[in-house]
Structure formats: structure tokens, C-alpha cells
Scaffold this motif. Sequence first.
Motif, PDB file in Angstrom:
ATOM      1  N   HIS A   1       0.811  -1.221   0.000  1.00  0.00           N
ATOM      2  CA  HIS A   1       0.000   0.000   0.000  1.00  0.00           C
ATOM      3  C   HIS A   1       0.842   1.268   0.000  1.00  0.00           C
ATOM      4  CE1 HIS A   1      -4.358  -1.091   1.153  1.00  0.00           C
ATOM      5  NE2 HIS A   1      -3.798  -2.148   0.595  1.00  0.00           N
ATOM      6  N   LYS A   2       1.928   1.239   0.737  1.00  0.00           N
ATOM      7  CA  LYS A   2       2.763   2.427   0.876  1.00  0.00           C
ATOM      8  C   LYS A   2       4.226   2.029   0.824  1.00  0.00           C
ATOM      9  CE  LYS A   2      -0.424   5.618   2.322  1.00  0.00           C
ATOM     10  NZ  LYS A   2      -1.624   4.802   2.438  1.00  0.00           N
ATOM     11  N   GLY A   3       5.058   2.958   0.354  1.00  0.00           N
ATOM     12  CA  GLY A   3       6.498   2.805   0.407  1.00  0.00           C
ATOM     13  C   GLY A   3       7.122   4.126   0.819  1.00  0.00           C
ATOM     14  N   VAL A   4       7.635   4.221   2.035  1.00  0.00           N
ATOM     15  CA  VAL A   4       8.159   5.469   2.595  1.00  0.00           C
ATOM     16  C   VAL A   4       9.633   5.273   2.904  1.00  0.00           C
ATOM     17  CG1 VAL A   4       8.005   7.115   4.490  1.00  0.00           C
ATOM     18  CG2 VAL A   4       5.914   6.126   3.535  1.00  0.00           C
ATOM     19  N   LEU A   5      10.450   6.216   2.442  1.00  0.00           N
ATOM     20  CA  LEU A   5      11.898   6.080   2.545  1.00  0.00           C
ATOM     21  C   LEU A   5      12.468   6.955   3.657  1.00  0.00           C
ATOM     22  CD1 LEU A   5      14.471   4.845   1.160  1.00  0.00           C
ATOM     23  CD2 LEU A   5      14.637   7.011  -0.065  1.00  0.00           C
ATOM     24  N   ASP A   6      13.273   6.351   4.503  1.00  0.00           N
ATOM     25  CA  ASP A   6      14.146   7.057   5.440  1.00  0.00           C
ATOM     26  C   ASP A   6      15.525   7.066   4.797  1.00  0.00           C
ATOM     27  OD1 ASP A   6      15.874   7.884   7.411  1.00  0.00           O
ATOM     28  OD2 ASP A   6      15.299   6.347   8.869  1.00  0.00           O
ATOM     29  N   ALA A   7      15.814   8.119   4.036  1.00  0.00           N
ATOM     30  CA  ALA A   7      17.055   8.146   3.261  1.00  0.00           C
ATOM     31  C   ALA A   7      18.277   8.244   4.150  1.00  0.00           C
ATOM     32  CB  ALA A   7      17.024   9.317   2.282  1.00  0.00           C
ATOM     33  N   GLU A   8      18.142   8.847   5.323  1.00  0.00           N
ATOM     34  CA  GLU A   8      19.307   8.993   6.196  1.00  0.00           C
ATOM     35  C   GLU A   8      19.812   7.643   6.688  1.00  0.00           C
ATOM     36  OE1 GLU A   8      20.533  11.363  10.300  1.00  0.00           O
ATOM     37  OE2 GLU A   8      19.069  12.211   8.905  1.00  0.00           O
ATOM     38  N   ASN A   9      18.902   6.775   7.057  1.00  0.00           N
ATOM     39  CA  ASN A   9      19.296   5.440   7.511  1.00  0.00           C
ATOM     40  C   ASN A   9      19.337   4.420   6.381  1.00  0.00           C
ATOM     41  OD1 ASN A   9      19.679   6.013  10.253  1.00  0.00           O
ATOM     42  ND2 ASN A   9      17.487   5.866  10.671  1.00  0.00           N
ATOM     43  N   GLY A  10      18.840   4.809   5.212  1.00  0.00           N
ATOM     44  CA  GLY A  10      18.856   3.897   4.079  1.00  0.00           C
ATOM     45  C   GLY A  10      17.842   2.792   4.181  1.00  0.00           C
ATOM     46  N   TYR A  11      16.641   3.110   4.696  1.00  0.00           N
ATOM     47  CA  TYR A  11      15.584   2.116   4.825  1.00  0.00           C
ATOM     48  C   TYR A  11      14.347   2.541   4.045  1.00  0.00           C
ATOM     49  CZ  TYR A  11      18.089  -0.137   8.712  1.00  0.00           C
ATOM     50  OH  TYR A  11      19.012  -0.800   9.487  1.00  0.00           O
ATOM     51  N   LEU A  12      13.862   1.637   3.234  1.00  0.00           N
ATOM     52  CA  LEU A  12      12.556   1.804   2.601  1.00  0.00           C
ATOM     53  C   LEU A  12      11.571   0.942   3.388  1.00  0.00           C
ATOM     54  CD1 LEU A  12      10.790   2.820   0.164  1.00  0.00           C
ATOM     55  CD2 LEU A  12      11.370   0.650  -0.952  1.00  0.00           C
ATOM     56  N   TYR A  13      10.598   1.593   4.002  1.00  0.00           N
ATOM     57  CA  TYR A  13       9.564   0.886   4.760  1.00  0.00           C
ATOM     58  C   TYR A  13       8.363   0.629   3.866  1.00  0.00           C
ATOM     59  CZ  TYR A  13      12.269   2.260   8.862  1.00  0.00           C
ATOM     60  OH  TYR A  13      13.273   2.432   9.777  1.00  0.00           O
ATOM     61  N   LEU A  14       7.765  -0.542   4.009  1.00  0.00           N
ATOM     62  CA  LEU A  14       6.617  -0.910   3.177  1.00  0.00           C
ATOM     63  C   LEU A  14       5.505  -1.495   4.037  1.00  0.00           C
ATOM     64  CD1 LEU A  14       9.380  -2.152   1.311  1.00  0.00           C
ATOM     65  CD2 LEU A  14       7.616  -1.449  -0.301  1.00  0.00           C
ATOM     66  N   ALA A  15       4.287  -0.996   3.821  1.00  0.00           N
ATOM     67  CA  ALA A  15       3.102  -1.491   4.521  1.00  0.00           C
ATOM     68  C   ALA A  15       2.289  -2.332   3.552  1.00  0.00           C
ATOM     69  CB  ALA A  15       2.258  -0.311   5.029  1.00  0.00           C
ATOM     70  N   TYR A  16       2.002  -3.572   3.935  1.00  0.00           N
ATOM     71  CA  TYR A  16       1.351  -4.529   3.046  1.00  0.00           C
ATOM     72  C   TYR A  16      -0.021  -4.932   3.584  1.00  0.00           C
ATOM     73  CZ  TYR A  16       5.761  -5.499   0.539  1.00  0.00           C
ATOM     74  OH  TYR A  16       6.899  -5.416  -0.222  1.00  0.00           O
ATOM     75  N   SER A  17      -0.913  -5.245   2.640  1.00  0.00           N
ATOM     76  CA  SER A  17      -2.215  -5.819   2.964  1.00  0.00           C
ATOM     77  C   SER A  17      -2.578  -6.840   1.896  1.00  0.00           C
ATOM     78  CB  SER A  17      -3.289  -4.727   3.028  1.00  0.00           C
ATOM     79  OG  SER A  17      -4.585  -5.273   3.210  1.00  0.00           O
ATOM     80  N   ASP A  18      -3.468  -7.761   2.255  1.00  0.00           N
ATOM     81  CA  ASP A  18      -3.908  -8.735   1.263  1.00  0.00           C
ATOM     82  C   ASP A  18      -4.987  -8.180   0.344  1.00  0.00           C
ATOM     83  OD1 ASP A  18      -5.805  -8.623   3.298  1.00  0.00           O
ATOM     84  OD2 ASP A  18      -6.350 -10.732   3.132  1.00  0.00           O
ATOM     85  N   LYS A  19      -5.525  -6.998   0.658  1.00  0.00           N
ATOM     86  CA  LYS A  19      -6.561  -6.366  -0.152  1.00  0.00           C
ATOM     87  C   LYS A  19      -6.167  -4.920  -0.454  1.00  0.00           C
ATOM     88  CE  LYS A  19      -9.385  -9.950   0.220  1.00  0.00           C
ATOM     89  NZ  LYS A  19      -9.801 -10.783  -0.935  1.00  0.00           N
TER      90      LYS A  19
END
Length: 780
Positions: A292-310
Motif C-alpha cells: 500500500h505504501k512505500g516510505v523512505l528514510d534516506a538517512e538510515n537507508g531504509y525503505l519501509y513498506l506497509a502490506y495488505s492482502d486487499k
Amino acid sequence: MTGRMTRAGKLLGALGLIPGLLLAAAPSSGADDATKKKPSAAYTWKNVRIDGGGFVPGIIFNRAEKNLAYARTDIGGAYRWQESTRSWTPLLDSVGWDDWGHTGVVSLASDTVEPDKVYAAVGTYTNDWDPGNGAVMRSADRGRTWKKAGLPFKLGGNMPGRGMGERLAVDPHDNRVLYLGAPSGHGLWRSTDSGATWSEVTAFPNPGTYRQDPSDTTGYASDNQGIAWVTFDESTGASGARTKPSTKTRIKPRTKTLYVGVADKDNAVYRSTDAGATWTRLAGQPTGLLAHKGVLDAENGYLYLAYSDKGGPYDGGKGQVWRYATRTGEWKNISPATEADTYYGYSGLTVDRQRPGTVMVTGYSSWYPDTQIFRSTDSGGSWTGAWNYGAYPERANRYTMDISSVPWLSWGANPAPPEQSPKLGWMTEALEIDPFDSDRMMYGTGATVYGTRNLRQWDSGGKFTVTPMVKGLEETAVNDLAAPASGAPLLSALGDIGGFRHTDVTKVPPLMYTGPNFTTTTSIDHAEAEPDTVVRVGQLDSGPRIAFSGDNGASWAAGKEPAGVSGGGTVAASVDGSRFVWSPDGAGVHTSGDRGASWTAASGIPQGAVVESDRADPKTFYGFKSGRFYVSRDGGATFAATASTGLPAEGAARFKAVPGEAGGIWLAGGKSGGTYGLWHSTDFGASFTRVQGVEEADTIGFGKAAPGSAHQTLFTSAKIGGVRGIFRSTDAGKSWVRVNDDTRQWGWTGAAITGDPRIFGRVYVATNGRGIVYGDNSRR
């Protein structure tokens, strides 16, 4: 409120637009010269205050300028935050009748290079409910004025999956470059001239595959939800500009790396490392769920992703949260709860730009007992929830709620634990921490925007305070309006939240109608000579779908309903309140003389006819369907078609009887390409005269007569003199003045209109997503 309540209300609001689709027409030359030259009246416009009322799927903070924030709604336009008043300013009121679909905002982007610039991707439906294509609107003055770039496909601000995103993004280093993720298999699109023109990124390999319900023949749930979000990695571009040797022109470097989320459970995330020239599927990514979402913390080098089955925003039975290390390629499941304990999907997702490593996510589809919000301060290594179970069913909350500014958010509920009132929310797909203030967070729900200004109390063991942050954001679909001569100045019939008794239009009402609480109220009427008597009808999963009030709508009692009723339909009260006529969905027209304790089927009138009462004769009721006008002179027991001809046989039609004038009727409606306009009868509908100069009309209402006039003031949403607008006549339709202007059009305004019987010139206008707007004559 249950999931079905919100879903039913929103979808009915969507379907209620269909008459508006049919009625849009090309300009005709039917208006006379006098009408064309008639000047506009000077009017001041405001909202009847409700504060919220609809789904807010997106909140966007500008990351370069403090306190610059926007909100997008699914059918009610976009808003900009005003910190000085802590309120929202509407930005898309200039959207007109022909482009009504552009009040649905599927994505919004605020430019960090030039914060005055803002972009909105608009379009309400991708199926044939909306006849027009989508567009990207661009503004260089924070949404005060707009230019529009049309797209060769539709966008779906009110389609399934609308809470995913953001689908529109501006390159943080070269702000001439924008990307837009399209639905319906249309792929990824790019602009290199600040949104003026767009072309498909043909190198992008996957236009999406996920459909909520492939068998849906309407095209609503069966549409490919397409490309869900675009995220730039700002650490891979450089500020400033360089000189192109061949031309000696200065060019800006584009951001090299960007990520794109696709509605495909097996291939959800793609990356480009060469500014969009080539794309690859990220290796090792999780499968079986939608990102559903992809939000980047560029300072730490992490792309966070929130998932759902729908795809949401209502559905979702399981989910996960993942962290992708952009520098090493490592994937890690950092879900706040195990899959076995998860009965919801994740969607709302944000990071704290002041404190990298702090991340928050919502369980957006956790309807019971409440939504859930999770917070981590160690990059997802550990989490705490906004609430936890103590000794079941009791809950321990890390927050307190103060809804005193919008008290109706209690819904009048008194639930048993573990449910609480007010709820923390539902459909919580928008979640943002202010990039300049770690204590401020906002999140959207299916009914409002909530937020806090002491968020870090969460981490210190205290309780943060959640309050509505929704003032000025009015997002209700309005089905009907009534303005009694005494009592409350306005009674409303609304989608999703039922409606209100507005005792002061400048203040938020304390509670919507209850006893029963309809998911959507379709029709409301009061007895003209006895305004304390009010009746309303609407939608409910199971009856009763009709309610009566003897105190001007302050309290209600449900009536019984005839067999076969499936929906609200229309209802009418006699002038003295002694009888009621109801034309519900699923059953024929019925009449009652005992406030719905019993009903008798009416004869001589077809099922589905629109019904109204005469406003002077207590035994006279009217009906209309498919070009035929019907009259009952015995309290609604029997109807007979009149001999009137020339009325619109296709399209929607609405009519009203003139207060205090027996037999006086005005009828508006029709269909593009057919009979369409405004008609007047003075003989109980035996004959109608078409009003000259009115090319199209969709609503009619009455207000207090002008000083010295013998006629009540008429108001209509119509096309007159080739111009679509809100018009007023003080001489029984002989001449008209426009009372709105091109900056205040509010999309589709074809559901209801009424003047105020106590204040000359005041008019209340129903919109489909911008709530109730009211205008006053500035020179009154």
C-alpha cells in the motif's frame, strides 16, 4: 460505525451521481437576450459547518516549508492547512458541472524545491460512471488558481485502492520532473515540464494486475488498481545545476533512484537507478500481499513498506510491514504483530524526519474493536500499540480523545468493551508525522482528520491527546435539504453520516440523527404549517428505514415499513402533518395517517415515483415518473395521472410545491440531448408551462420574497444564458441572476437546493462531496 455502514453510504453516494452524468449537456441557444445580459448578484459563500464527514485518504506535508500541508479527499476536492486558524482551506471549488469528476483527488504532491507549487491528480471513477478522463492540475500559488493537463485515461479518486499512494510525486532535485502511477493498466507516466504535458514511461514493465472483484460487471470493483505509489531516494541526487557543454544551458540533475509500488501481489516493488530510464523488480521482496505504501528514510537507508492482502479502503484481512535496506539489499519482516494475530492489513505509514529511526504504521482495516496505530523508535526492531488489551475485554490506551470541537464523532454510541466511543478511527490509510515537529501527527479516517500535538508522550509513558484537526474540511454528499419556517433553520439528509438538525449553521451540530441512525438519509420533509413534524427515510442494513419527529428533528422514533422495502426512496409530509406518503425502494408508493404505525398501498401511481406534498392543501400529494405527473386529492390513497405533456421522460427530475400556494408546483430536470429545463404549474399539475430562457435545470427551491415582491424567491442549479451556475429569481422566473461565480462551482450541485424562508437571499446548496454551502446576498 461498521464497515458496511461506510461502504453502503459511499457507494450510494457514488451511484447517486449517475443522474448527474446523464444530465450534463452541451450549451444550447434557448436563453433569451435579457437572461444573457442579466448581471450576477454579489454573494458571500460559506459552509454550513459539519466539520469532516467523509474519507480522507491522503495527508501531505511539504518537507521544505514548515506548516505547509495538504489533504486530499475521495470525492470532495483538496485542502491546504492554515496554521494561524488551525483549519483547512478548500482548493478545488472552481471545478465546474461538466468536470464534476475532477473533485475526486487520487493523489497530491507538494513541491519541495518551489513550495508554492502543488499538483493534484483528479478524476473520480475509472468506469463509465464518470464520462470524462482524468487530469493533473497544477498550481503555482498553493492552490489558489490552477491550470489543467488532461490525460488520455481516467483516474479513480473514489475507486477501490484509493487509500494507497501517493501515486503522484515531484523529483526533489529537478522539480520539472513528475511521475504519476495510473490505474486500469495504463502504466507509469512522466512529465518533464512541471506537469504541463505527460507521456507514458514505456520502459516500465508492469502496469499492475490486482482487481478487487474481477466478476464485477459495473467496472467498479473489477478495475486494475494499477500503480500505487512513487518514492524518490533524495540521497541519490545532487542540489544545484550543471552546464550542458553542447548548448551552454543550465540543466538540473534528476534524482537517480526511485521506487514504484505496483498493485501486483507477486511483483509489488520496482526500482530505477538511472532516473527512470530502466527498471528492475527488487529481488527478494515478499510476495502474496499488496504494498500500500512505500516510505523512505534516506538517512538510515531504509525503505519501509506497509502490506495488505486487499486494496482497501474497507477490506483487508492480513498484512505485514517490511524494511528494505537500500544499501545492502536486505529485506526484513518487521511486522508489529505476527501473522497469526493479524486480522487486518497495514497501510498508513510515516517516518519522523527529525528523528530518523522512528516509524509509525496503521492497521487500517481493523474495524473491531478499533483501528490500531503502531510506533517504533528503533527502525522497526520493536513496536508499541496505541492501545493494548488489559484484562479482556478492557483496554489500556496510550492516548486520550477530546472530540468536544466535533461532538458528533461519538456517533451517539454506547458500545460494550472492548469497543469504545469515540473510536480511534477506521479506514486509517493516511498517517503523517510533521517533518518539522515530532510532536505533531495527523491521520485520516472514514469520517474526519484526527491529530495530536504531543505525540512524544507516547514514548515517555504519558498519554498523547487525540483531537479532530478537521475544521474547514467539509466532505459530505448531500441528498436533500429542508428549511422550515420555524425551529432549526436547516435540516439535512446526508450520505454516510445520515444528516443533522442545524440549529446554527455557523456551529458544528452535536449529533447526527439517531433512533434510528441511517447510514444514508435519502429524503427528508417537514409539515409546512407544523414544522415540528418531520419525516426522514434512508438506508439501513435491515429496517426500519423511516423515522418521525414531533420536535423539529431533535428526537426521532422509527416507524414500521411496508413489505418489500429495500431502501429509503422519497417521502412527503402533508402541510398539517396528518398524513405521509412514502415511495421507498423495493416497494410501491404507500400512505400512512398514523406516523408509520400502519401503511396502505396507494393506487394509480408507479413504483419508484418521486413524491411531494402540496404546501397548502393537506389532502393533496403529487408524484412524478418518466414524464407523467400524478395527483392525489385524498391524502395519498389514490393517484391519477394528469393530462400535462412536455415534461422530461428521461433523466432525473425533482419538483417542489410552493409554500402557502395550493396547486403551485415547479419541476426541474431532464436529460442531455432530450427534454431538459424548468416548468411551472398553477393548477395542481393539470398543465405545466416551460420557463423560457432556462436551458437546463436540476433543482428548484423557495426562499423569502424580496422586499416589495409578491412572489417567493426561486433558486435553481441550472444552465441559463449558456452558463452553468446557481441562479435566483425574485419575479416568478421572468428573470434570473447568477449568485455564484466561476471560483465557486463545487462540481455537481444537482441533488437539492432551498432558500431560507426567514432571510431574503439566503440559499442552501447541496454538493456531492463539499458539504452544504450557503450564500447570502452581500448587499442584503
